[in-house]
Design an enzyme around this catalytic site. Sequence first.
Site, PDB file in Angstrom:
ATOM      1  CD1 TRP A 142      -2.819   1.569   0.557  1.00  0.00           C
ATOM      2  CD2 TRP A 142      -1.720   2.168   2.427  1.00  0.00           C
ATOM      3  NE1 TRP A 142      -3.394   2.720   1.034  1.00  0.00           N
ATOM      4  CE2 TRP A 142      -2.746   3.114   2.172  1.00  0.00           C
ATOM      5  CE3 TRP A 142      -0.916   2.329   3.545  1.00  0.00           C
ATOM      6  CZ2 TRP A 142      -2.980   4.218   3.008  1.00  0.00           C
ATOM      7  CZ3 TRP A 142      -1.138   3.419   4.380  1.00  0.00           C
ATOM      8  CH2 TRP A 142      -2.161   4.348   4.114  1.00  0.00           C
ATOM      9  CG  HIS A 143       3.270   2.572   3.272  1.00  0.00           C
ATOM     10  ND1 HIS A 143       2.575   1.649   4.030  1.00  0.00           N
ATOM     11  CD2 HIS A 143       3.259   3.725   3.998  1.00  0.00           C
ATOM     12  CE1 HIS A 143       2.178   2.213   5.161  1.00  0.00           C
ATOM     13  NE2 HIS A 143       2.567   3.469   5.162  1.00  0.00           N
ATOM     14  N   GLY A 144       3.961   1.466  -1.210  1.00  0.00           N
ATOM     15  CA  GLY A 144       4.727   1.530  -2.449  1.00  0.00           C
ATOM     16  C   GLY A 144       5.690   0.363  -2.546  1.00  0.00           C
TER      17      GLY A 144
END
Length: 465
Positions: free
Chosen positions: A357-359
């Site tokens: 989700w963050h990358g």
Amino acid sequence: MELDMESMASAIGVSIPVLRFLLCFIATIPVSFLRRFVPGTLPKHIYAAASGALLSYLSFGFSSNLHFLVPMLIGYLSMVFYRRRCGAITFFAGFGYLIGCHVYYMSGDAWKEGGIDATGALMVLTLKVISCAINCNDGTLKEEGLREAQKKNRLLRVPSLIEYFGYCLCCGSHFAGPVYEMKDYLDWTEQKGIWSNAGEGSGPSPYGAMIRALIQAAVCMGLYLYLAPYFPLSRFIDPVYQEWGFWKRLSYQYMSGFTARWKYYFIWSISEASMIISGLGFSGWSDSSSRKPRWDNAKNVDVLGVELAKSAAELPLLWNIQVSTWLRYYVYERLIQKGKKPGFLQLLATQTVSAVWHGLYPGYIIFFVQSALMIAGSKVIYRWQQAIPQNMVLVRKILTFSNFAYTLLILNCSAVGFMVLSLHETLAAFRSVYYIGTIVPIVVLLLGNIIKPAKPNRSKARKEQ
């Protein structure tokens, strides 16, 4: 105006795009306040959607709203045309699009270099769209087999398009969270449930809580601006850093993590103020005789709780609280098979989803995988602590302090990966302290398999009662 923006940006040490974002972000507070005076349910939905889209346009440009439309339409069309599978469709399609944007914009590098784009807001939106679709999916299931959270949040009907757009773009949490449920948004807009004033005389006053959140935001930003020049992230690959002794390098890692957190504390404090003044942050009344309003729906971080956490297992309840709640409801609990207890695999899968989700930066992946080890190790220490008899006060205190020190050490060593992102810089920082943040949790877990405290005999305890 551009010259003014330049002087303002240079005065606080940020780029013009970041300054534009901050101004729009702070503007969510008066915009959320004005929403209180919008009459009628339909106008409230229109105001929520329009104000969020306008602030996004002013902050990131027109393309941001086009990006937001993609997961929003995926979620809504799946609810309308294939409701029995809309949760899974939206989960994988929404995350797929978010990952594509992360890769295309390389948002982590942009943030490190002082830039900004709409990817952060898209991250929040993705979670909201997915939870709405899953709750709509749950609305088709029998209530007997559902968990309490599913019963509370499930949607028995597909929301209208304007309700859905208002929920997705409501400016109070559109930029940086906190994430909230469609059911809560509808109840808040329609003045139902805890937002109904029946029997209360009038709604709770938000002003005191909002002022506290703003004071917290000011303190956090002041501390961050003061500390940041002393602990630049570039130092980890600086030859001077490598010449330092072990303890100085370890102290620098701690202070780098400590400094970076105040930036997030500031952002979430502004979001908290915005949510409180809108009324959506209200979560009911306290049980005390004074009957004070609670604003838990707006709270995304407990600053002192994070910095003084006694156990790593407490951190998800204190840091990015609403996202942690989302991960628990929509990932962790749904991976647990009926009749079985959750284990390390469920925890690891949840942390991996959080990382994605963050990358897709190596630093994120390493941080969240290592945080799963950190939490599991902390639980081992806690079990040892609980197995010590109550009369052995000193030993219990030593174990309590050990868990606190363990959490402090591993969190700040692991956080380096979250901050520097690249594999080279992450490994260079980890290597400089001999991978202590990875080795210590593994050692604790191995010891946990050797030193197993006896479980209390519950059946015997019940008989004695």
